[in-house]
Scaffold this motif. Structure first.
Motif, PDB file in Angstrom:
ATOM      1  N   ALA A 248       0.952  -1.083   0.409  1.00 54.93           N
ATOM      2  CA  ALA A 248      -0.049  -0.188   0.140  1.00 54.93           C
ATOM      3  C   ALA A 248       1.170   1.033   0.265  1.00 54.93           C
ATOM      4  O   ALA A 248       1.626   1.602   1.038  1.00 54.93           O
ATOM      5  N   LEU A 249       0.520   1.657  -1.243  1.00 51.04           N
ATOM      6  CA  LEU A 249       1.128   3.691  -0.901  1.00 51.04           C
ATOM      7  C   LEU A 249       0.427   4.535  -0.481  1.00 51.04           C
ATOM      8  O   LEU A 249      -1.257   4.851  -0.745  1.00 51.04           O
ATOM      9  N   LEU A 250       0.553   5.193   0.602  1.00 47.80           N
ATOM     10  CA  LEU A 250       0.041   6.822   0.964  1.00 47.80           C
ATOM     11  C   LEU A 250       0.258   7.485  -0.246  1.00 47.80           C
ATOM     12  O   LEU A 250       1.861   7.964   0.285  1.00 47.80           O
ATOM     13  N   THR A 251      -0.379   8.010  -0.843  1.00 49.43           N
ATOM     14  CA  THR A 251      -0.788   9.055  -1.737  1.00 49.43           C
ATOM     15  C   THR A 251      -1.710  10.460  -1.563  1.00 49.43           C
ATOM     16  O   THR A 251      -2.599  10.256  -0.599  1.00 49.43           O
ATOM     17  N   ASP A 252      -0.501  11.440  -1.513  1.00 50.52           N
ATOM     18  CA  ASP A 252      -1.423  13.054  -1.659  1.00 50.52           C
ATOM     19  C   ASP A 252      -2.943  13.239  -2.612  1.00 50.52           C
ATOM     20  O   ASP A 252      -2.698  13.155  -3.532  1.00 50.52           O
ATOM     21  N   MET A 253      -3.468  13.639  -1.313  1.00 52.36           N
ATOM     22  CA  MET A 253      -4.815  14.373  -2.625  1.00 52.36           C
ATOM     23  C   MET A 253      -5.345  15.714  -2.403  1.00 52.36           C
ATOM     24  O   MET A 253      -6.609  15.338  -2.131  1.00 52.36           O
ATOM     25  N   SER A 254      -4.278  16.384  -1.889  1.00 53.99           N
ATOM     26  CA  SER A 254      -4.746  17.925  -0.904  1.00 53.99           C
ATOM     27  C   SER A 254      -5.275  18.497  -2.527  1.00 53.99           C
ATOM     28  O   SER A 254      -5.999  18.950  -2.028  1.00 53.99           O
ATOM     29  N   ASP A 429       7.646  22.332  -2.347  1.00 51.32           N
ATOM     30  CA  ASP A 429       7.073  21.300  -2.994  1.00 51.32           C
ATOM     31  C   ASP A 429       6.519  20.572  -2.422  1.00 51.32           C
ATOM     32  O   ASP A 429       6.167  19.814  -1.277  1.00 51.32           O
ATOM     33  N   ARG A 430       5.291  19.727  -3.696  1.00 45.81           N
ATOM     34  CA  ARG A 430       4.345  18.595  -2.965  1.00 45.81           C
ATOM     35  C   ARG A 430       5.082  17.275  -2.666  1.00 45.81           C
ATOM     36  O   ARG A 430       5.695  17.247  -3.657  1.00 45.81           O
ATOM     37  N   GLU A 431       4.866  16.895  -1.544  1.00 40.92           N
ATOM     38  CA  GLU A 431       5.478  15.158  -1.228  1.00 40.92           C
ATOM     39  C   GLU A 431       3.973  13.873  -2.610  1.00 40.92           C
ATOM     40  O   GLU A 431       3.336  14.482  -1.611  1.00 40.92           O
ATOM     41  N   LEU A 432       4.803  13.933  -2.946  1.00 39.30           N
ATOM     42  CA  LEU A 432       3.326  12.993  -3.024  1.00 39.30           C
ATOM     43  C   LEU A 432       3.188  11.526  -2.799  1.00 39.30           C
ATOM     44  O   LEU A 432       2.281  11.021  -2.469  1.00 39.30           O
ATOM     45  N   VAL A 433       4.299  10.283  -2.759  1.00 38.83           N
ATOM     46  CA  VAL A 433       4.012   9.982  -2.171  1.00 38.83           C
ATOM     47  C   VAL A 433       4.457   9.641  -0.340  1.00 38.83           C
ATOM     48  O   VAL A 433       5.688  10.397  -0.315  1.00 38.83           O
ATOM     49  N   LEU A 434       3.811   9.678   0.525  1.00 41.68           N
ATOM     50  CA  LEU A 434       3.981   9.478   1.624  1.00 41.68           C
ATOM     51  C   LEU A 434       4.369   8.794   2.289  1.00 41.68           C
ATOM     52  O   LEU A 434       5.154   8.950   3.932  1.00 41.68           O
ATOM     53  N   ASP A 435       3.912   7.439   2.009  1.00 44.93           N
ATOM     54  CA  ASP A 435       4.327   6.401   3.075  1.00 44.93           C
ATOM     55  C   ASP A 435       4.013   4.642   2.099  1.00 44.93           C
ATOM     56  O   ASP A 435       3.835   4.878   1.187  1.00 44.93           O
ATOM     57  N   VAL A 436       5.067   4.066   2.256  1.00 47.08           N
ATOM     58  CA  VAL A 436       5.322   2.391   1.942  1.00 47.08           C
ATOM     59  C   VAL A 436       4.438   1.647   3.377  1.00 47.08           C
ATOM     60  O   VAL A 436       5.469   1.696   3.907  1.00 47.08           O
ATOM     61  N   ARG A 437       3.579   0.537   2.938  1.00 50.20           N
ATOM     62  CA  ARG A 437       3.250  -0.083   3.761  1.00 50.20           C
ATOM     63  C   ARG A 437       3.104  -1.335   3.655  1.00 50.20           C
ATOM     64  O   ARG A 437       2.604  -2.094   2.013  1.00 50.20           O
TER      65      ARG A 437
END
Length: 440
Positions: A248-254, A429-437
């Motif tokens: 699972a990748l947590l990705t930014d959707m702001s 700068d926007r961080e697109l991929v926030l975390d990997v689980r």
């Protein structure tokens, strides 16, 4: 092909719905037998909607542990059939997104991963509310059809390597019934029920690996990183419990992904990406997900970034669309009315709020409030300014596209206030991929 799930011939133990509801109401762990019975009985119609509503609310309030959630998932799988694609000559790997605004990633991702040597059985859905649906986007292509039977899916996987189509009605029918109930009873937000809903359908597809794109931010269902992480952990745990390698990748959707939000508009942008161009964030996330999918498929020595930049994935897209009756060279629908929204002050454009843009696109006709509502293929929003752009009064910020101009005032209202953010200083700068689980 479709195969059964091998249910036992012995009749399952019988419970009462009240007994199961009160157990969860009182914060007790449901037994495997209770879960099997209540899901099966609800699918048959032996448990009433009001009883399942009470149970869903009890689960929302009191939760389920990993073992309960895994068993609930299996019970929903057992309510229907399981797809078996057999040997299609390539490793099978799939992806699922929890939904966002401008989230067109499936469109370039499936042909890219196929171009790298895997097979992608992407069974997708339609949009609801502010989030777009993959099938709605593809149906803007003349002739393209969403419904395929199991044999057609298998043949296309073997021939093209990628298929994007509607979920077959035999997969996890208990989940379909329960989801409709949750939608009208305020229980959609339950993490165990979200996780089991997603994973039951993905496990029933028969894929060999799964990558999850769990969205975080205003345009996502999970608004905070903590909630998104909870969902990611629940889904990877279900994958592990069922022997399915899951990442699972947590990705930014702001802010919206890319510059286009809306069905035909997003197809057009996806084609740009497949031809080696397109917005940087769409390319970045497509490549990040492709790397994870190829890793689960055991494919090494292939750089998806290079394949995408070269345009090698575009012919796979053409074949995939044509295999489902679509004409990849046909002009896409164009809206009859386009209105430009301009800046009212000077500064630096910091971005557009994803939720506000999603609501505005929905108001223009790109989305639906109910599953049976029609959508406009050409409706949507094109972002003209990028975060960091210097602007002044009158600078074009975005375009509103619709075939029904009476919708324009509602879309403009959705974009009022802080939806279009103008600041004195450039945004970070926007961080697109926030975390990997990963499980374990």
């Amino acid at each position: 092909m479709i195969r059964g799930v091998g249910r036992s011939d012995e009749p399952p133990p019988s419970f009462s719905a009240v007994e199961v509801v009160t157990a969860k109401r009182d914060c007790r762990e449901l037994t495997a037998a209770q879960i099997d019975w209540v899901v099966s009985a609800y699918a048959r119609g032996d448990v009433a909607d009001e009883q399942m509503s009470a149970l869903a609310m009890a689960i929302l309030l009191n939760g389920m542990d990993a073992a309960e959630t895994a068993r609930w998932t299996q019970a929903m799988i057992d309510s229907g059939e399981v797809l078996d694609f057999g040997d299609v000559g390539r490793p099978l790997v799939d992806k699922h997104s929890t939904g966002g605004v401008g989230d067109k990633i499936t469109l370039p991702l499936a042909p890219l991963v196929a171009a790298c040597g895997a097979a992608v059985p992407q069974l997708s859905g339609r949009g609801l509310g502010h989030t777009g649906g993959t099938l709605d986007k593809l149906e803007s292509i003349p002739g393209w059809r969403a419904s395929l039977d199991a044999d057609e899916i298998t043949a296309q996987l073997a021939d093209v390597g990628a298929v994007i189509c509607a979920t077959t009605p035999t997969l996890a029918p208990a989940d379909r019934k329960l989801y409709a109930l949750r939608d009208v009873t305020g229980t959609v937000e339950s993490v165990p029920l979200i996780a089991s809903s997603i994973m039951s359908k993905k496990l029933a597809e028969g894929t060999g690996g799964l990558v999850l794109d769990v969205k975080v931010g205003s345009g996502a269902f999970m608004k905070t990183r903590a909630r998104a992480g909870e969902l990611a952990e629940a889904m990877t745990a279900i994958g592990a419990a069922h022997g399915l390698p899951t990442t699972a990748l947590l990705t930014d959707m702001s802010v919206p992904l890319g510059r286009c939000v809306g069905n035909a508009l997003e197809v057009s942008e996806s084609v740009e990406v497949l031809r080696g161009g397109g917005p940087r964030d769409v390319v970045e996330l497509t490549v990040a997900l492709a790397r994870e999918m190829l890793a689960l498929a055991g494919i090494t020595g292939v750089d998806p970034a290079a394949v995408l930049a070269s345009g090698e994935a575009y012919p796979v897209w053409e074949r995939m669309i044509a295999a489902q009756g679509g004409d990849p060279s046909a002009p896409l629908p164009v809206a009859g009315h386009v209105e430009t929204v301009t800046a009212d002050r000077s500064g630096v454009f910091a971005g557009a709020d994803a939720f506000a843009v999603g609501i505005a696109a929905w108001r223009l006709g790109a989305g639906r409030a109910r599953k049976e509502d029609p959508v406009q293929a050409a409706a949507g929003i094109r972002l003209l300014a990028a975060p960091g752009d210097e602007i002044r009064p009158g600078t074009p910020l975005l375009e509103l596209h619709t075939d029904t101009p009476e919708r324009l005032p509602d879309a403009r209202r959705a974009l009022s206030g802080a939806a279009l953010l103008v600041t004195a200083d450039p945004p970070e700068d926007r961080e697109l991929v926030l975390d990997v689980r990963r499980a374990g």
